[in-house]
Design an enzyme around this catalytic site. Structure first.
Site, PDB file in Angstrom:
ATOM      1  N   GLU A 119     -10.166   3.922  19.116  1.00  0.00           N
ATOM      2  CA  GLU A 119     -10.554   2.507  19.121  1.00  0.00           C
ATOM      3  C   GLU A 119     -10.202   1.857  17.880  1.00  0.00           C
ATOM      4  O   GLU A 119     -10.152   2.269  17.016  1.00  0.00           O
ATOM      5  CB  GLU A 119     -12.118   2.506  19.227  1.00  0.00           C
ATOM      6  CG  GLU A 119     -12.761   2.926  20.402  1.00  0.00           C
ATOM      7  CD  GLU A 119     -12.685   4.743  20.516  1.00  0.00           C
ATOM      8  OE1 GLU A 119     -12.809   5.122  19.373  1.00  0.00           O
ATOM      9  OE2 GLU A 119     -12.733   5.291  21.611  1.00  0.00           O
ATOM     10  N   ASP A 142      -9.643   0.138  14.517  1.00  0.00           N
ATOM     11  CA  ASP A 142     -10.496  -0.003  13.338  1.00  0.00           C
ATOM     12  C   ASP A 142     -11.710   0.840  13.395  1.00  0.00           C
ATOM     13  O   ASP A 142     -12.647   0.502  12.641  1.00  0.00           O
ATOM     14  CB  ASP A 142     -10.864  -1.344  12.815  1.00  0.00           C
ATOM     15  CG  ASP A 142      -9.407  -2.177  12.579  1.00  0.00           C
ATOM     16  OD1 ASP A 142      -8.283  -1.434  11.931  1.00  0.00           O
ATOM     17  OD2 ASP A 142      -9.259  -3.351  12.831  1.00  0.00           O
ATOM     18  N   ASN A 170      -5.913   5.286   7.946  1.00  0.00           N
ATOM     19  CA  ASN A 170      -5.668   3.804   8.027  1.00  0.00           C
ATOM     20  C   ASN A 170      -6.397   2.924   6.776  1.00  0.00           C
ATOM     21  O   ASN A 170      -7.443   3.628   6.532  1.00  0.00           O
ATOM     22  CB  ASN A 170      -5.941   3.318   9.348  1.00  0.00           C
ATOM     23  CG  ASN A 170      -5.632   1.726   9.421  1.00  0.00           C
ATOM     24  OD1 ASN A 170      -4.445   1.345   9.069  1.00  0.00           O
ATOM     25  ND2 ASN A 170      -6.545   0.951   9.960  1.00  0.00           N
ATOM     26  N   GLU A 179      -5.754  -5.538  -4.588  1.00  0.00           N
ATOM     27  CA  GLU A 179      -5.936  -4.981  -6.030  1.00  0.00           C
ATOM     28  C   GLU A 179      -6.612  -3.605  -5.635  1.00  0.00           C
ATOM     29  O   GLU A 179      -6.254  -2.675  -5.980  1.00  0.00           O
ATOM     30  CB  GLU A 179      -6.527  -5.695  -6.616  1.00  0.00           C
ATOM     31  CG  GLU A 179      -5.702  -6.500  -7.805  1.00  0.00           C
ATOM     32  CD  GLU A 179      -6.365  -7.562  -8.393  1.00  0.00           C
ATOM     33  OE1 GLU A 179      -7.363  -7.099  -9.039  1.00  0.00           O
ATOM     34  OE2 GLU A 179      -5.955  -8.572  -8.905  1.00  0.00           O
ATOM     35  N   MET A 182       1.645  -2.515  12.076  1.00  0.00           N
ATOM     36  CA  MET A 182       1.084  -3.546  13.100  1.00  0.00           C
ATOM     37  C   MET A 182       1.309  -3.348  14.563  1.00  0.00           C
ATOM     38  O   MET A 182       1.616  -3.997  15.496  1.00  0.00           O
ATOM     39  CB  MET A 182       1.558  -4.851  12.965  1.00  0.00           C
ATOM     40  CG  MET A 182       1.249  -5.435  11.306  1.00  0.00           C
ATOM     41  SD  MET A 182      -0.356  -5.427  10.974  1.00  0.00           S
ATOM     42  CE  MET A 182      -0.685  -6.930  11.608  1.00  0.00           C
ATOM     43  N   ASN A 193       0.680  -1.386   0.065  1.00  0.00           N
ATOM     44  CA  ASN A 193      -0.011   0.119   0.089  1.00  0.00           C
ATOM     45  C   ASN A 193       0.871   1.295   0.029  1.00  0.00           C
ATOM     46  O   ASN A 193       0.471   2.289  -0.635  1.00  0.00           O
ATOM     47  CB  ASN A 193      -0.925   0.040   1.209  1.00  0.00           C
ATOM     48  CG  ASN A 193      -2.280  -0.759   0.992  1.00  0.00           C
ATOM     49  OD1 ASN A 193      -3.027  -0.328   0.201  1.00  0.00           O
ATOM     50  ND2 ASN A 193      -2.250  -2.087   1.673  1.00  0.00           N
ATOM     51  N   HIS A 210      -7.983  -0.588   6.046  1.00  0.00           N
ATOM     52  CA  HIS A 210      -8.312  -2.023   6.614  1.00  0.00           C
ATOM     53  C   HIS A 210      -8.885  -2.723   5.758  1.00  0.00           C
ATOM     54  O   HIS A 210      -9.646  -2.437   4.754  1.00  0.00           O
ATOM     55  CB  HIS A 210      -9.130  -1.837   7.702  1.00  0.00           C
ATOM     56  CG  HIS A 210      -9.487  -2.934   8.529  1.00  0.00           C
ATOM     57  ND1 HIS A 210      -8.759  -3.609   9.241  1.00  0.00           N
ATOM     58  CD2 HIS A 210     -10.769  -3.588   8.516  1.00  0.00           C
ATOM     59  CE1 HIS A 210      -9.388  -4.728   9.961  1.00  0.00           C
ATOM     60  NE2 HIS A 210     -10.541  -4.936   9.283  1.00  0.00           N
TER      61      HIS A 210
HETATM   62  C1  GRF Z   1      -3.199  -4.894   3.850  1.00  0.00           C
HETATM   63  O1  GRF Z   1      -3.986  -5.696   3.768  1.00  0.00           O
HETATM   64  C2  GRF Z   1      -3.921  -3.634   4.729  1.00  0.00           C
HETATM   65  O2  GRF Z   1      -5.161  -3.484   4.659  1.00  0.00           O
HETATM   66  C3  GRF Z   1      -3.775  -4.284   6.264  1.00  0.00           C
HETATM   67  O3  GRF Z   1      -2.333  -4.734   6.084  1.00  0.00           O
HETATM   68  C4  GRF Z   1      -2.172  -5.443   4.902  1.00  0.00           C
HETATM   69  C5  GRF Z   1      -0.730  -4.600   4.533  1.00  0.00           C
HETATM   70  O4  GRF Z   1      -0.187  -4.884   3.227  1.00  0.00           O
HETATM   71  N1  GRF Z   1      -3.737  -3.088   7.059  1.00  0.00           N
HETATM   72  P1  GRF Z   1       0.852  -3.838   2.598  1.00  0.00           P
HETATM   73  O5  GRF Z   1       2.240  -4.175   3.749  1.00  0.00           O
HETATM   74  O6  GRF Z   1       0.546  -2.743   2.325  1.00  0.00           O
HETATM   75  O7  GRF Z   1       1.416  -4.772   1.560  1.00  0.00           O
END
Ligand code: GRF
Length: 219
Positions: free
Chosen positions: A145, A147, A109, A174, A92, A16, A111
């Protein structure tokens, strides 16, 4: 107009983050990535950022006594480079209320579900097991909180009867790579207005409607 200065926070792969970097490299895009920050020195995304001449920084959470101390260091660093917006992209670590409130309405963020459904971890397995026909992904403002927070962009992804969590995750990813740059663009253009729990987008044009509500193949 000056570009919005963005820090992207990652913990691992960083796909991402890559989609945001690509979007920002387009001429006239209203935001720039000024730093890719990771809590994990081994995060694969750091290599990509460095290869693309984006400053990187590692702040390892294990070097800190507790969450508060780690988050205070994050704030100190992010303030020192004068960021306007923080994009969490597979970061994370749970963030403390102090951090979230310090950067009120300045943290996004992504998700991999259609929030408010399936918060937390193992979302793809849980989506398949739930029997839902559709899931998807969401970009939202961060609240203390997990998400939770006003939703900016979403994309819908159908769940196939033969889906494995991995196959579903790949199709959702994708869409993630489309809706995160779109959300960043809308925020950077100052077209995103928060009204309590709800986001209103000023002057949403045809393309945005299409991306926010994608057509399902085969229907
Ligand atoms: C993605 O699925 C995102 O939505 C979630 O963690 C994953 C991270 O993937 N929070 P990347 O590191 O961006 O490839």
């Amino acid at each position: 107009m000056a570009k919005l200065k963005v820090a992207v926070l990652i913990s691992a792969r960083g796909s991402n983050m890559q989609s945001l970097v690509h979007a920002c490299s387009a001429p006239g895009f209203p935001a720039e990535i000024v730093c890719v920050l990771s809590n994990n020195l081994e995060a694969a995304g750091l290599k990509f950022a460095a290869e693309n001449a984006i400053p990187t920084r590692v702040i390892d959470h294990r070097d800190f006594e507790n969450r508060e101390a780690f988050d205070a260091k994050l704030t100190e660093f992010l303030a020192s480079i004068d960021v306007d917006l923080i994009c969490l992209a597979g970061f994370m670590r749970l963030l403390t209320p102090e951090f979230v409130n310090r950067w009120q309405d300045k943290i996004l963020n992504i998700h991999p579900s259609l929030l408010p459904a399936f918060k937390g971890l193992h979302v793809h397995e849980r989506a398949i097991e739930s029997g839902a026909r559709f899931t998807g992904c969401t970009v939202h403002f961060v609240r203390p909180e997990m998400d939770e927070g006003p939703i900016i962009t979403q994309a819908v992804v159908p769940i196939h009867q033969t889906d494995t969590p991995e196959a579903l995750a790949a199709r959702i990813l994708e869409q993630e790579h489309l809706i995160y740059p779109l959300a960043l663009k809308l925020v950077a253009e100052n077209r995103v207005k928060i009204h309590g729990a709800v986001v209103l987008i000023e002057a949403a044009d045809e393309q945005h409607h299409a991306l926010l509500n994608p057509k399902v193949e085969g229907f």
